[in-house]
Design a protein around this motif. Structure first.
Motif, mmCIF file in Angstrom:
data_model
loop_
_atom_site.group_PDB
_atom_site.id
_atom_site.type_symbol
_atom_site.label_atom_id
_atom_site.label_comp_id
_atom_site.label_asym_id
_atom_site.label_seq_id
_atom_site.Cartn_x
_atom_site.Cartn_y
_atom_site.Cartn_z
ATOM 1 N N ASP A 170 97.229 56.980 54.509
ATOM 2 C CA ASP A 170 98.329 57.845 54.920
ATOM 3 C C ASP A 170 97.980 58.781 56.076
ATOM 4 N N LYS A 192 100.337 63.078 62.355
ATOM 5 C CA LYS A 192 100.705 64.417 61.865
ATOM 6 C C LYS A 192 99.421 65.226 61.671
ATOM 7 N N LYS A 211 103.320 51.543 57.025
ATOM 8 C CA LYS A 211 103.357 52.875 57.652
ATOM 9 C C LYS A 211 103.543 52.738 59.165
ATOM 10 N N ARG A 216 111.346 58.127 59.166
ATOM 11 C CA ARG A 216 110.000 58.451 58.668
ATOM 12 C C ARG A 216 110.054 59.167 57.307
ATOM 13 N N LEU A 249 108.744 57.774 54.007
ATOM 14 C CA LEU A 249 107.363 57.963 53.529
ATOM 15 C C LEU A 249 107.267 59.133 52.559
HETATM 16 N N1 GLY Z 1 102.600 61.420 55.387
HETATM 17 C C1 GLY Z 1 103.925 61.237 55.806
HETATM 18 C C2 GLY Z 1 104.049 60.911 57.254
HETATM 19 O O1 GLY Z 1 103.065 60.567 57.894
HETATM 20 O O2 GLY Z 1 105.124 60.967 57.793
#
Ligand code: GLY
Length: 347
Positions: free
Chosen positions: A136, A142, A220, A235, A238
């Motif tokens: 993740d 992020k 992802k 997004r 997630l």
């Molecule tokens: N952990 C959630 C994202 O990367 O958007």
């Protein structure tokens, strides 16, 4: 070694394989013309892999320095961020050099943010050492630190230029740390019907670790590529399980780790979806069973009003309603907005 390309700006590769930490100098060389690397890590990861990575870089002709901070969420703050930046300056790093985050989610998030700020931005390479950070937080750009009143409240998007995942490191994690990552892994099987629940049911998670990591990251990557800056609502997928998870973490004063909170968030949110009339009980039971088999199930004994009120602080909320991504079945989730009263009634 397997590789997944992420088509963001910039585009980068995720490299996945057993023992590849030994090849770090060769793997990172194309992204580091200056051959100058600042490794950022925590004390636990440092005691296991810090010297190996540092020495392999130095013996391959790199100028490398290591900044080590105390492990844990309590270090993910502006003081540690400032210490990293001062250390980089003190050790003569420049804007064409590279920061390398060696560790779990806290290390990756703060290294990414430090790299985004140092000299207005240097390249960052992520080398995640927990399952949770591998599937993740190391991918998708992020970055953040916590502020006194909120987790991950200050940060920027900063895509890495490379992610290196050594599956031997992940396979050798202590059971509790490995298990926390399984909370996020189960999440991916709720977003898309992957074979992960089959591996969990047949007790063959570790035998299929590389495939599991690849399946999670392929999903992802697809989501991040469609909504890199989390502005289109895509997004948010997630974040299934995460509205309740963030409330659990907050009410426990962050003593319940994120991955365990996500696992119970998935259980509770799938039951909410059943009560809301959009999900079959059978799906909620499959999710609960997977969470139990991974040893992630625990009693969430916060008062329902307290839990619902904590959900009001979630970053995703819109129009003073609490936003959930609720499962309809394995492989399909939809956005549902609830008022505080509606949520309390459902809980
Ligand atoms: N952990 C959630 C994202 O990367 O958007």
């Amino acid at each position: 070694m397997k590789s997944i390309s992420v088509n963001t700006k910039p585009k980068y590769d995720i490299l996945i394989g057993g023992g590849i930490i030994c090849d770090i100098p060769k793997l990172i060389a194309p992204f580091c013309n200056t051959k100058r690397v600042l490794i950022v890590t925590d004390d636990i990861v440092n005691s296991l892999y810090g010297e190996t990575v540092l020495n392999s870089l130095i013996s391959s002709g790199f100028y490398a320095k290591k900044f080590v901070f105390e492990n844990g969420e309590k270090s993910k703050n502006i003081n540690t961020l400032s210490d990293i930046l001062e250390f980089a300056l003190e050790n003569d790093f420049h804007r064409n050099d590279v920061f390398l985050g060696l560790g779990g989610g806290v290390v990756g998030d703060i290294t990414g943010l430090a790299a985004a700020l140092f000299m207005r931005g240097v390249n960052v390479i992520q080398v995640p050492t927990t399952l949770l950070s591998a599937v993740d937080s190391s991918v998708g750009g992020k970055t953040a630190i916590d502020l006194k009143r909120g987790k991950n409240s200050a940060g920027v998007f900063k895509q890495p230029c490379l992610v290196v995942i050594d599956t031997d490191i992940i396979a050798n994690l202590p059971d509790n740390i490995f298990g926390e990552g399984m909370g996020e892994v189960i999440k991916y099987n709720v977003i898309k019907n992957l074979p992960i629940f089959d591996y969990i049911n047949s007790n063959s998670v570790k035998e299929n670790l590389e495939n599991i990591i690849i399946d999670c990251l392929t999903l992802k990557k697809e989501i991040v590529e469609k909504d890199e800056f989390d502005t289109l609502g895509i997004r948010n997928l997630l974040n299934v399980g995460h509205t309740i998870a963030h409330a659990i973490e907050q009410l426990s004063n962050y003593t319940i780790p994120h991955g365990k909170a996500v696992a119970m968030g998935l259980v509770i949110e799938s039951k909410l979806a059943v009560k809301y009339g959009i999900c079959q009980n059978d799906t909620a039971l499959k999710i609960e069973d997977a969470v139990k088999r991974q040893g992630l199930y625990f009693d969430v004994d916060f008062d329902k009003k307290e839990l619902a009120t904590a959900c009001l602080k979630d970053k995703k909320n819109k129009d003073s309603k609490i936003l959930f991504l609720l499962p309809q079945n394995l492989g399909s989730c939809i956005e549902v907005k609830l008022t505080l009263e509606e949520l309390i009634n459902l809980l």
